[in-house]
Design a protein around this motif. Structure first.
Motif, mmCIF file in Angstrom:
data_model
loop_
_atom_site.group_PDB
_atom_site.id
_atom_site.type_symbol
_atom_site.label_atom_id
_atom_site.label_comp_id
_atom_site.label_asym_id
_atom_site.label_seq_id
_atom_site.Cartn_x
_atom_site.Cartn_y
_atom_site.Cartn_z
ATOM 1 N N ARG A 52 21.732 5.392 34.301
ATOM 2 C CA ARG A 52 23.107 5.883 34.331
ATOM 3 C C ARG A 52 23.875 5.156 35.437
ATOM 4 N NH1 ARG A 52 24.046 10.294 31.233
ATOM 5 N NH2 ARG A 52 22.200 11.382 30.422
ATOM 6 N N PHE A 53 25.122 4.776 35.101
ATOM 7 C CA PHE A 53 25.942 4.022 36.043
ATOM 8 C C PHE A 53 27.364 4.571 36.035
ATOM 9 C CE2 PHE A 53 22.672 1.029 34.595
ATOM 10 C CZ PHE A 53 22.168 0.559 35.807
ATOM 11 N N GLY A 54 28.084 4.268 37.108
ATOM 12 C CA GLY A 54 29.507 4.569 37.178
ATOM 13 C C GLY A 54 29.834 6.008 37.502
ATOM 14 N N SER A 55 31.121 6.247 37.740
ATOM 15 C CA SER A 55 31.580 7.592 38.088
ATOM 16 C C SER A 55 31.390 8.577 36.948
ATOM 17 C CB SER A 55 33.057 7.545 38.487
ATOM 18 O OG SER A 55 33.841 7.009 37.420
ATOM 19 N N ASP A 56 31.393 8.078 35.694
ATOM 20 C CA ASP A 56 31.173 8.957 34.535
ATOM 21 C C ASP A 56 29.700 9.151 34.230
ATOM 22 O OD1 ASP A 56 33.850 9.412 34.073
ATOM 23 O OD2 ASP A 56 34.075 7.700 32.711
ATOM 24 N N ARG A 57 28.830 8.487 34.979
ATOM 25 C CA ARG A 57 27.383 8.550 34.747
ATOM 26 C C ARG A 57 27.052 8.190 33.300
ATOM 27 N NH1 ARG A 57 25.214 7.200 38.628
ATOM 28 N NH2 ARG A 57 23.231 8.184 38.060
ATOM 29 N N THR A 58 27.668 7.133 32.823
ATOM 30 C CA THR A 58 27.404 6.648 31.462
ATOM 31 C C THR A 58 25.957 6.169 31.361
ATOM 32 O OG1 THR A 58 29.698 5.955 31.204
ATOM 33 C CG2 THR A 58 28.089 4.983 29.693
ATOM 34 N N GLU A 59 25.263 6.600 30.324
ATOM 35 C CA GLU A 59 23.877 6.197 30.109
ATOM 36 C C GLU A 59 23.835 4.882 29.336
ATOM 37 O OE1 GLU A 59 19.702 7.758 28.037
ATOM 38 O OE2 GLU A 59 21.608 8.754 27.574
ATOM 39 N N PHE A 60 23.198 3.876 29.898
ATOM 40 C CA PHE A 60 22.971 2.602 29.215
ATOM 41 C C PHE A 60 21.503 2.577 28.789
ATOM 42 C CE2 PHE A 60 26.715 1.916 31.683
ATOM 43 C CZ PHE A 60 27.484 1.022 30.940
ATOM 44 N N ALA A 61 21.256 2.306 27.505
ATOM 45 C CA ALA A 61 19.888 2.409 26.986
ATOM 46 C C ALA A 61 19.554 1.251 26.060
ATOM 47 C CB ALA A 61 19.713 3.732 26.231
ATOM 48 N N ILE A 62 18.272 0.900 26.047
ATOM 49 C CA ILE A 62 17.711 -0.017 25.048
ATOM 50 C C ILE A 62 16.708 0.795 24.252
ATOM 51 C CG2 ILE A 62 16.367 -2.110 24.660
ATOM 52 C CD1 ILE A 62 17.438 -3.184 27.295
ATOM 53 N N ALA A 63 16.934 0.903 22.936
ATOM 54 C CA ALA A 63 16.113 1.759 22.086
ATOM 55 C C ALA A 63 15.118 0.945 21.273
ATOM 56 C CB ALA A 63 16.994 2.602 21.173
#
Length: 454
Positions: A52-63
């Motif tokens: 999770r990154f950024g102020s919005d805690r956006t989840e970046f994932a590789i599935a």
């Protein structure tokens, strides 16, 4: 096995790049419109990696399933929206903002195509001069009066530099059903105009290679049977063949040249061959077994070795196009436009029944082309990546529910009627979209399996 791994790796890299760029288009547009992004995923299914990154805690994932991806945004239709964040939900945005976010994914694919084509032209694109070889009697090429040894200079007034460009331009006119003027240069250096009738679309756009249906083959010079690049782990590599080896004989019979060598290899799938080579002035004997592969004409032999391009006859036909950055960007944009219009034209002809649906390829064929282009070199792989990126952009713009084009269709209806399409209509549309996508995937897999197993 090495060829399979190369194709698999090239396919995963290509799909990974294309999907990431497509979804980043949606992601960036959403951020610009103030929409909160919850997850950015490359691939479907269970995440193999996530942060999770950024102020919005956006989840970046590789599935785990690398056949697509998605950007999940805050949306009141998919769950509760926290108090105070209603203005950041996708479904609360105006029609223009939603249209911009949905359109940004396909737009990113077209921009990627321009970029990779531009880099390809800057690196340098190797090609073969469009010199005419064998002509099939009674074919459109024969009726136009094309003759062996003539070089195609212009098609419909536009200069052509190699066979790839000539093939692309001729195919585009075949989709339109034109009678196209060609200017060719004959053996005496004179420019002569020919008129090529491409009105028989159903024949020309059927299954198989377009130039074969047109009745013309690129000119093949008489080349010596000198080995060029050898694929690692291939039958040629295992037999000990090296770049620069000259093939002298096979099973005791002399080999006249490269074409004769290729014909005998293709006809010897799975058979053990005794090959006499000349290396550094010394002759040696090796045992070689071509691996069987499936082609349109049936099972053929393949050893994973190319011809040495540094031969006088080959150098005379070879061309390299290399451009500066500004010119390359222009050429990249032109190539993207040409591929886009050609793809749309062929899709329309498939709908009208004037082009074979067997031209639709699935992941197996795409992986094969990815592997082949990766082995040839970076320019070829970039060319492949550009073409597939355009295709991905076009497919996502088709007016099929579940795809970006389906959402844009809903938005167009909303703009006309002044209110959003009903939820019931959207659910029915999603069901129809799933069936259409499933049917398209089944057709693509069927075509792949047919090519593999005849």
């Amino acid at each position: 096995m090495t060829g399979f791994l190369t194709s698999l790796l090239a396919f995963v890299v290509a799909i990974g790049v294309l999907v990431t760029v497509h979804e980043y288009g949606h992601f960036l547009a959403a951020r610009l419109m103030g929409v909160k992004v919850l997850r950015f995923s490359v691939g479907f299914g269970r995440p193999l990696w996530s942060r999770r990154f950024g102020s919005d805690r956006t989840e970046f994932a590789i599935a785990s399933i690398p056949l697509g991806g998605y950007v999940k945004m805050l949306d009141g239709r998919e769950g509760e929206v926290p108090p105070g964040e209603e203005h950041r939900a996708f479904d609360r945005q105006g029609l223009g903002a939603r249209t911009f976010v949905v359109s940004a994914g396909p737009a990113a694919n077209f921009l990627l195509a321009i970029a990779v084509f531009a880099v390809m032209f800057m690196i340098g694109v190797g090609g073969v001069r469009p010199v005419v070889g064998e002509i099939t009697p009674g074919s459109p090429a024969a009726e136009a009066g094309l003759e062996r040894g003539e070089e195609i200079v212009r098609i419909a007034g536009r200069e052509v530099g190699d066979w790839e460009q000539a093939n692309l331009r001729l195919l585009d006119h075949a989709v339109r059903g034109d009678t196209v003027p060609l200017v060719v240069r004959d053996a005496d250096g004179r420019e002569v105009e020919r008129r090529l009738d491409l009105s028989a679309r159903a024949e020309l756009l059927g299954e198989g290679q377009f130039l074969d249906r047109l009745g013309v083959a690129p000119f093949r010079p008489q080349l010596g049977a000198v080995i060029g690049q050898v694929e690692s782990g291939s039958p040629a590599d295992r037999a000990g063949l090296q770049t620069g080896d000259r093939v002298v004989a096979m099973n005791g019979d002399s080999v006249a040249g490269w074409n004769a060598w290729v014909e005998r290899i293709r006809a010897s799938a799975g058979s053990e061959l005794s090959v006499t080579l000349e290396r550094d002035g010394t002759r040696r004997q090796v045992t070689l077994t071509p691996e069987p592969v499936e082609a349109e004409e049936g099972t053929i032999g393949r050893i994973g070795a190319g011809v040495d391009p540094d031969q006088p006859a080959m150098r005379e036909l070879s061309v390299i196009v290399r451009q500066g950055p500004v010119e390359a960007i222009g050429s990249g944009a032109v190539r993207t436009w040409e591929v886009t219009t050609l793809t749309l034209g062929i899709l329309w002809r498939m709908v009208t029944g004037e082009a074979s649906v067997k031209n639709i390829s699935g992941p197996v064929t795409i992986a094969e082309f990815a592997g082949t282009s990766a082995v040839i070199g970076i320019s070829a792989f970039l060319g492949f990546l550009g073409i597939v990126s355009v295709s991905l952009g076009i497919i996502n713009l088709l007016p099929i529910p579940m795809l970006d084009g389906g959402h844009l269709l809903y938005y167009a209806a909303e703009a006309v009627k002044g209110s959003p399409v009903s939820e019931k209509t959207q659910i029915v549309g999603q069901q129809i979209g799933l069936l259409m996508i499933a049917a398209l995937m089944i057709l693509a897999f069927y075509n792949d399996l047919t090519r593999l197993f005849g």
